[in-house]
Enzyme design. Structure first.
Site, short mmCIF file in Angstrom:
data_model
loop_
_atom_site.label_atom_id
_atom_site.label_comp_id
_atom_site.label_asym_id
_atom_site.label_seq_id
_atom_site.Cartn_x
_atom_site.Cartn_y
_atom_site.Cartn_z
N GLY A 81 0.80 -1.21 0.00
CA GLY A 81 0.00 0.00 0.00
C GLY A 81 0.83 1.26 0.00
N LEU A 82 2.08 1.17 -0.48
CA LEU A 82 2.99 2.32 -0.52
C LEU A 82 3.26 2.78 -1.95
CD1 LEU A 82 5.50 1.15 2.24
CD2 LEU A 82 3.50 2.64 2.49
N ASP B 132 -1.53 8.85 -5.95
CA ASP B 132 -0.25 8.14 -5.90
C ASP B 132 0.72 8.67 -6.94
OD1 ASP B 132 -1.54 6.67 -3.99
OD2 ASP B 132 -1.75 4.87 -5.22
#
Length: 408
Positions: A143-144, A196
């Site tokens: 989730g990075l 993102d």
């Protein structure tokens, strides 16, 4: 099968590579796979979102920082339309022809990179085939934003080698971020928003990126939490954003906005005198209880992000931590995107002294973050390891990072 930790297992730390280490790794991998040397090496960071989750596709606000952990790409253009890719995290060579790349036509990790080239072509740029070698210290599936780092590293590389000039200023980097979003949405098949990619391409070293997803504008706020450090907890819980859960949340929000007669939920919030009124009026107009809860999260999360930005400017890290806590509860109760590993990591971090803690990223696994007093990351990490051991969870991993720079 992953072995659960024991109470005495020391925390596992994930260090960032130096740029020189990343460059050497991908250059060596390129030479071992393809004839000759690459034309250049490029890299892009992963990110953590401090607050503002599931707001990007609702026209909201987000507050991410770029990590020191980066994905590195060694790249060389071809004279034909063939794409050949190798990754240190995969097996064999992934191949495709750009002439055949289209929505639904390619699968696997290479779709994220082929999708970037496809989207640049769709934007009117003449993009040939290429060979690329990839290696990364951004934890995969945590989730990075490992996928956005992958896309952005290639995007900035193609921009440089093709002399497109988009990487030279923020407007051009915004265009590259939009290209990466198309690649992920339409070719890789993940219905993510644009936060993102914006973080990976538009961040600034030492600053948090205050992103307005309604118009794509950004401002940069110094992220130097006095007396605190940011601990990232990779729960190692399985994490996927293309299994339908993420897309269903997005579809619910889109349908709710349509029912309310606005383009996005952000428009609904902005038309109200305050967040509480926006929530109350929306819930009165929506018939479905699930939609009511999803909308409540989005409206209050956008408001929390505004308040967190103000707290950051004021250096009020106690208030910032309280907003992090409220964000996680909203994501747990109203948006239902947490899992037990995330909830335990957040709860234990708070008990161990964190000013605030929350899941970060899309949820359904992945990572949590905790704003902890300086010098306490080791102790907080040890407490999380012990709690995971008690519950039989897989061993977590940890990293810390300052706010780092963008793709380059």
């Amino acid at each position: 099968m992953t072995t659960p930790p024991t109470a005495a297992t020391p925390p596992s730390w994930l260090p960032a590579w130096t740029l020189e280490q990343g460059r050497e790794l991908v250059t060596t991998l390129f030479g071992a796979t393809f004839d000759g040397a690459p034309a250049g090496t490029f890299s892009a960071p992963g990110r953590v979102n401090l607050i503002g989750e599931h707001t990007d596709y609702n026209g909201g606000l987000a507050l991410p920082i770029a990590l020191e952990h980066r994905t590195h790409v060694a790249l060389r253009l071809r004279e034909d339309s063939r794409v050949r890719l190798v990754s240190a995290q995969g097996d064999g060579v992934w191949e495709a022809d750009l002439e055949a790349v289209a929505p639904g036509a390619v699968t696997g990790w290479g779709a994220y990179l082929a999708g970037v080239a496809w989207a640049l072509r769709q934007a009117g740029h003449d993009v040939p085939g290429f060979e690329a070698a990839v290696d990364s210290c951004v934890p995969f599936g945590a989730g990075l934003s490992s996928s956005a780092a992958l896309e952005a590293s290639l995007a900035i590389g193609l921009d440089a080698l093709l002399d497109l000039g988009l990487g030279a200023d923020d407007a051009g980097r915004s265009a590259l971020a939009a290209v990466c979003v198309r690649a992920e949405n339409e070719i890789a098949g993940a219905a993510t928003g644009g936060m993102d990619q914006a973080a990976s391409l538009r961040a600034r070293d030492g600053y948090a990126l205050a992103l307005d997803c309604l118009d794509g504008s950004v401002s940069h706020e110094p992220f130097v939490p006095a007396g605190c450090e940011l601990l990232v907890i990779d729960t190692r819980a399985p994490h996927s954003l293309n299994d339908g859960q993420y897309a269903s949340r997005r579809a619910t929000c889109d349908a709710a906005a349509a029912a309310l007669g606005v383009p996005t939920l952000r428009h609904w919030l902005d038309a109200a005198p305050d967040a509480a009124s926006a929530v109350a009026d929306a819930q009165a107009r929506l018939d479905d209880d699930v939609a009511r809860r999803r909308v409540r999260h989005v409206l209050t999360e956008i408001d929390r992000t505004r308040l967190a930005h103000e707290a950051m400017r004021a250096g009020d890290w106690s208030a910032f931590g309280t907003l992090m806590d409220a964000s996680h509860e909203s994501l747990r109760v109203d948006y239902e995107v947490t899992v037990p590993e995330l909830d335990v990591a957040v709860g234990v971090a708070r008990e161990a002294g964190a000013l605030g803690a929350r899941m970060t990223g899309g949820g359904f696994g992945g990572s949590a973050i905790a704003l902890v007093p300086g010098g306490t990351s080791d102790a907080v990490a040890a407490a999380v390891v012990a709690a995971y051991a008690e519950r039989g969870f897989a061993a977590p991993a940890f990293l810390t990072s300052r706010a780092a720079g963008p793709a380059a």
